[in-house]
Design a protein around this motif. Structure first.
Motif, PDB file in Angstrom:
ATOM      1  N   VAL A 172       9.617  -5.582  -0.699  1.00 38.84           N
ATOM      2  CA  VAL A 172       8.004  -5.682  -0.574  1.00 38.84           C
ATOM      3  C   VAL A 172       7.596  -5.632   0.863  1.00 38.84           C
ATOM      4  CG1 VAL A 172       7.800  -6.612  -2.784  1.00 38.84           C
ATOM      5  CG2 VAL A 172       7.784  -8.079  -0.930  1.00 38.84           C
TER       6      VAL A 172
ATOM      7  N   ARG B 107       4.842  -3.368   0.172  1.00 37.28           N
ATOM      8  CA  ARG B 107       3.386  -3.778   0.203  1.00 37.28           C
ATOM      9  C   ARG B 107       3.065  -3.985   1.401  1.00 37.28           C
ATOM     10  NH1 ARG B 107       4.347  -2.910  -4.533  1.00 37.28           N
ATOM     11  NH2 ARG B 107       3.712  -4.148  -6.496  1.00 37.28           N
TER      12      ARG B 107
ATOM     13  N   HIS C   5       1.586   1.621  -3.125  1.00 35.23           N
ATOM     14  CA  HIS C   5       1.203   0.292  -3.344  1.00 35.23           C
ATOM     15  C   HIS C   5       1.158  -0.538  -1.961  1.00 35.23           C
ATOM     16  CE1 HIS C   5       1.869   0.957  -7.452  1.00 35.23           C
ATOM     17  NE2 HIS C   5       3.096   1.523  -7.183  1.00 35.23           N
TER      18      HIS C   5
ATOM     19  N   ARG D 186      -0.171  -2.358   0.956  1.00 34.61           N
ATOM     20  CA  ARG D 186      -1.481  -3.046   1.306  1.00 34.61           C
ATOM     21  C   ARG D 186      -1.908  -3.367   2.785  1.00 34.61           C
ATOM     22  NH1 ARG D 186      -4.069  -5.003  -2.955  1.00 34.61           N
ATOM     23  NH2 ARG D 186      -4.903  -6.791  -1.982  1.00 34.61           N
TER      24      ARG D 186
END
Length: 127
Positions: free
Chosen positions: A22, A45, A69, A71
């Motif tokens: 992630v 992420r 995805h 961020r």
């Protein structure tokens, strides 16, 4: 992979378990082109590409940054002078973008980022 003197990820093979990563920190390396992170696209992420040698995101940046995805993205303290309109078009969930310390004179690539909350452009050449 922070501060590993990498120029590419060609020799790095991601297995299935690593595809669930992630957060990746690739800062303080020698990347001149965006690395291909498509094996991590489903889970990634947060991506830090700060303190590299990226002068351009290139014509295929929307392919290389196909990270739906994602961020958080840091491209801080590179050599970027332009952010093309399509460069981040596939990063539709991006909330924070750090472009500080580059040579940017225009920011066409942020207009498509409807979820963007934090944009750091300090130390650029924006008019």
């Amino acid at each position: 992979l922070h501060m590993c003197r990498l120029r590419s990820l060609a020799h790095v093979k991601l297995n299935q378990a690593e595809a669930d990563i992630v957060r990746i920190d690739l800062s303080l390396n020698y990347f001149v082109d965006l690395p291909d992170l498509s094996p991590c696209a489903g889970a990634l992420r947060s991506l830090d590409l700060g303190l590299n040698q990226l002068a351009s995101l290139g014509d295929n940046s929307s392919e290389r940054l196909r990270l739906p995805h994602l961020r958080f993205l840091s491209l801080a303290r590179n050599r970027l002078d332009d952010l093309p309109a399509t460069a981040l078009s596939t990063c539709t969930h991006l909330v924070e973008l750090d472009l500080s310390g580059n040579r940017l004179y225009k920011l066409d690539g942020v207009s498509c980022l409807s979820n963007l909350v934090v944009l750091n452009v300090k130390g650029n050449e924006l008019e």
